[in-house]
Design a protein around this motif. Structure first.
Motif, PDB file in Angstrom:
ATOM      1  N   LEU A 122      -8.128  11.586  14.724  1.00 15.25           N
ATOM      2  CA  LEU A 122      -8.114  12.766  15.584  1.00 15.25           C
ATOM      3  C   LEU A 122      -9.450  12.945  16.294  1.00 15.25           C
ATOM      4  CD1 LEU A 122      -6.293  15.185  16.406  1.00 15.25           C
ATOM      5  CD2 LEU A 122      -7.456  16.493  14.618  1.00 15.25           C
ATOM      6  N   GLU A 123     -10.551  12.710  15.580  1.00 15.07           N
ATOM      7  CA  GLU A 123     -11.861  12.992  16.161  1.00 15.07           C
ATOM      8  C   GLU A 123     -12.391  11.843  17.022  1.00 15.07           C
ATOM      9  OE1 GLU A 123     -14.445  14.263  13.005  1.00 15.07           O
ATOM     10  OE2 GLU A 123     -13.265  16.076  12.627  1.00 15.07           O
ATOM     11  N   TYR A 124     -12.107  10.605  16.630  1.00 13.02           N
ATOM     12  CA  TYR A 124     -12.584   9.466  17.422  1.00 13.02           C
ATOM     13  C   TYR A 124     -11.562   9.027  18.472  1.00 13.02           C
ATOM     14  CZ  TYR A 124     -16.669   8.687  14.446  1.00 13.02           C
ATOM     15  OH  TYR A 124     -17.868   8.809  13.790  1.00 13.02           O
ATOM     16  N   GLY A 125     -10.294   9.225  18.209  1.00  9.83           N
ATOM     17  CA  GLY A 125      -9.257   8.940  19.181  1.00  9.83           C
ATOM     18  C   GLY A 125      -8.999   7.486  19.517  1.00  9.83           C
ATOM     19  N   PRO A 126      -9.005   6.555  18.530  1.00 13.51           N
ATOM     20  CA  PRO A 126      -8.714   5.143  18.846  1.00 13.51           C
ATOM     21  C   PRO A 126      -7.203   4.893  18.909  1.00 13.51           C
ATOM     22  CG  PRO A 126      -9.194   5.337  16.520  1.00 13.51           C
ATOM     23  CD  PRO A 126      -9.345   6.721  17.091  1.00 13.51           C
ATOM     24  N   THR A 127      -6.535   5.611  19.801  1.00 13.75           N
ATOM     25  CA  THR A 127      -5.079   5.637  19.829  1.00 13.75           C
ATOM     26  C   THR A 127      -4.500   4.377  20.456  1.00 13.75           C
ATOM     27  OG1 THR A 127      -5.282   8.025  20.152  1.00 13.75           O
ATOM     28  CG2 THR A 127      -3.093   7.038  20.497  1.00 13.75           C
ATOM     29  N   VAL A 128      -3.505   3.810  19.808  1.00 10.43           N
ATOM     30  CA  VAL A 128      -2.794   2.665  20.381  1.00 10.43           C
ATOM     31  C   VAL A 128      -1.540   3.187  21.081  1.00 10.43           C
ATOM     32  CG1 VAL A 128      -1.528   2.222  18.220  1.00 10.43           C
ATOM     33  CG2 VAL A 128      -1.808   0.390  19.897  1.00 10.43           C
ATOM     34  N   GLY A 164       0.816  -1.212   0.000  1.00 11.26           N
ATOM     35  CA  GLY A 164       0.000   0.000   0.000  1.00 11.26           C
ATOM     36  C   GLY A 164       0.845   1.255   0.000  1.00 11.26           C
ATOM     37  N   VAL A 165       0.169   2.407   0.002  1.00 13.24           N
ATOM     38  CA  VAL A 165       0.869   3.694  -0.039  1.00 13.24           C
ATOM     39  C   VAL A 165       0.894   4.393   1.309  1.00 13.24           C
ATOM     40  CG1 VAL A 165       0.370   4.034  -2.486  1.00 13.24           C
ATOM     41  CG2 VAL A 165      -1.237   4.918  -0.767  1.00 13.24           C
ATOM     42  N   ASP A 166       0.048   3.977   2.237  1.00 14.71           N
ATOM     43  CA  ASP A 166      -0.005   4.630   3.543  1.00 14.71           C
ATOM     44  C   ASP A 166      -0.701   3.688   4.517  1.00 14.71           C
ATOM     45  OD1 ASP A 166       0.298   6.527   5.517  1.00 14.71           O
ATOM     46  OD2 ASP A 166      -1.267   7.880   4.769  1.00 14.71           O
ATOM     47  N   GLY A 167      -0.529   3.951   5.806  1.00 14.79           N
ATOM     48  CA  GLY A 167      -1.176   3.137   6.819  1.00 14.79           C
ATOM     49  C   GLY A 167      -1.311   3.892   8.115  1.00 14.79           C
ATOM     50  N   VAL A 168      -2.230   3.428   8.945  1.00 14.31           N
ATOM     51  CA  VAL A 168      -2.370   3.949  10.305  1.00 14.31           C
ATOM     52  C   VAL A 168      -2.545   2.763  11.237  1.00 14.31           C
ATOM     53  CG1 VAL A 168      -3.380   6.146   9.573  1.00 14.31           C
ATOM     54  CG2 VAL A 168      -4.885   4.228  10.128  1.00 14.31           C
ATOM     55  N   VAL A 169      -2.112   2.932  12.478  1.00 13.46           N
ATOM     56  CA  VAL A 169      -2.350   1.908  13.493  1.00 13.46           C
ATOM     57  C   VAL A 169      -3.307   2.468  14.532  1.00 13.46           C
ATOM     58  CG1 VAL A 169      -0.203   0.645  13.172  1.00 13.46           C
ATOM     59  CG2 VAL A 169      -0.240   2.587  14.728  1.00 13.46           C
TER      60      VAL A 169
END
Length: 436
Positions: A273-279, A80-85
């Motif tokens: 940023l808005e939901y904040g499912p931060t690992v 892929g070209v980008d990802g988030v965790v």
């Protein structure tokens, strides 16, 4: 004329892809950046960050250096070209869909899915206004086409659905989704990118529960979303205005700013940023350590699983063995196409003695751990009807293929001989009358 530089092999990229060396400390492995935020360089820098004119990170709710490296590595491994965790696999599913759809929109979903995902679809996501519609596994192309609506925003599937191990025909689903003007979203948790890379077969977005084989040791919870960079958002602008239209005057759209990586950028800047499912970066640090040995572990996982599945087929206590690596599987041909390196390490068995036999089987295990998880270095077992699918009625369970004697095994890295010895003890117990 010099030859183009060869791309490193998977085994090399799982160790090095996306990594950077700290300019101050020069640490060789990725440090844990345990910080909530980052200093502005100036008044103007802070304004630029909040106006979206700068790509430098401002806050760890949606971006952290440790997490960013893991996301880049997974994107590289998936192609892929980008990802988030994010914080979990469930958070990855929700974030991926929230990046595509809003209340009143419609998602088409393949019938064969993990029950935890189905529970979220009929529960929280339904309450938030998403209309999820299932399409039968045996549906023809014409039947699929008839389900698309102007409000449809995605087709969703799993590469190797847990727990029944049907193999999804990703190329076909990608064609159907694209004909309908929407991306194909694929949960690739069970095979991992070592065994299957859905983007190579036409998928647009790939999600993972990184808690499973990617991390590999049952120590952390996490999820990931990879943007394949393959879907033409501009050609389907009426369905995805959040990506193709400016959110405010003077700010270009995500497609204008980020091109084929617009979806990943939108997830990071808006959904995270808005939901904040931060690992936590501590969890991501362990995830990175797990990814470094992914190929080695997966090779052992599938070797053990194949050996165990073949042995189980010969046991009279077992009515069915659901594993696409077996030639007896209805999905063996698809597995040969999509999973040439191995059909994963989930082996599901249906005990002929039903629920009473399953009870005796589970209680007799000694080496194998009875628990709810998959993708651990340890072999795990769970009776599905009394746990994961326990909230369903009996007719609902049977409709989903969950029979009374169904047990899911996640085959680990122990000696195959020792795994089989423990399963043999449990099967012997399963075959024994409760009164003896």
């Amino acid at each position: 004329m010099s030859e183009p530089e060869r791309r490193p092999d998977f085994e090399t990229r799982q160790i090095h892809a996306g990594s950077t060396v700290d300019s101050d400390v020069h640490a060789r492995i990725t440090p844990i950046y345990q910080t909530a935020g980052y200093l502005f360089e100036s008044f103007d820098d802070g304004e630029d960050l909040f106006a979206g004119r700068s790509t430098r990170r401002a806050y760890s709710r949606n971006d952290n250096p440790t997490n960013a490296i893991a996301a880049r590595r997974l994107a590289d491994l998936e192609g892929g070209v980008d990802g988030v965790v994010v914080a979990s696999g469930q958070a990855a599913i929700a974030a991926a869909l929230f990046g595509l759809a809003q209340a009143g929109d419609h998602i088409l979903v393949t019938q064969s899915l993990y029950e935890g995902t189905r529970e979220m679809f009929r529960g929280s996501l339904k309450r938030q206004g998403l209309d999820v519609e299932y399409v039968a596994d045996a549906a023809t192309d014409e039947e699929w086409a008839s389900h698309f609506r102007p409000t449809t925003r995605a087709v969703y599937t799993e590469t190797l659905p847990n727990p029944l191990n049907q193999v999804s025909d990703i190329e076909r689903l990608a064609r159907l989704a694209h004909d309908g003007g929407v991306p194909l979203v694929v949960d690739n948790t069970v095979p991992t990118p070592f065994l299957e890379r859905p983007i190579e077969h036409g998928a647009d977005i790939v999600i993972h529960s990184t808690s499973k084989w990617l991390a590999g040791h049952g120590a952390v919870i996490g999820g990931a979303i990879v943007d394949g960079g393959t879907f033409d958002w501009a050609a389907n602008a009426d369905r995805f205005p959040q990506l193709t239209e400016s959110s405010r005057e003077g700010v270009p759209s995500y497609v204008e700013r980020f091109g084929n990586a617009a979806y990943g950028a939108y997830l990071r800047a808006v959904i995270l940023l808005e939901y904040g499912p931060t690992v936590p970066p501590t969890s991501t640090f362990l995830l990175l350590a797990g990814i470094e040995t992914l190929s080695l572990r997966m090779e052992r996982h599938v070797t053990n699983a194949q050996q165990v599945a073949e042995w189980l087929e010969g046991r009279p206590e077992v009515g069915r063995v659901l594993y696409p690596g077996l030639t007896s599987s209805d999905y063996h041909e698809l597995a040969q196409k999509y999973l040439p390196l191995g059909a994963g390490s989930v082996v599901t068995i249906d005990l002929a003695g039903g629920r009473p036999a399953a009870r005796r089987f589970i209680d007799a295990l000694r080496l194998v751990s009875p628990m709810t998880h998959i993708g651990d270095v340890r072999t795990l077992a769970i009776h599905l009807g009394s746990t994961i699918h326990g909230k369903l009625t009996e007719p609902e369970r049977l409709d989903a293929g969950i029979t009374p004697g169904l047990i899911r095994l996640s085959i680990g890295l122990e000696s195959a001989r020792d795994i089989i010895a423990d399963l043999e003890r449990a099967l012997d117990a399963a075959a024994t009358s409760e009164t003896t």
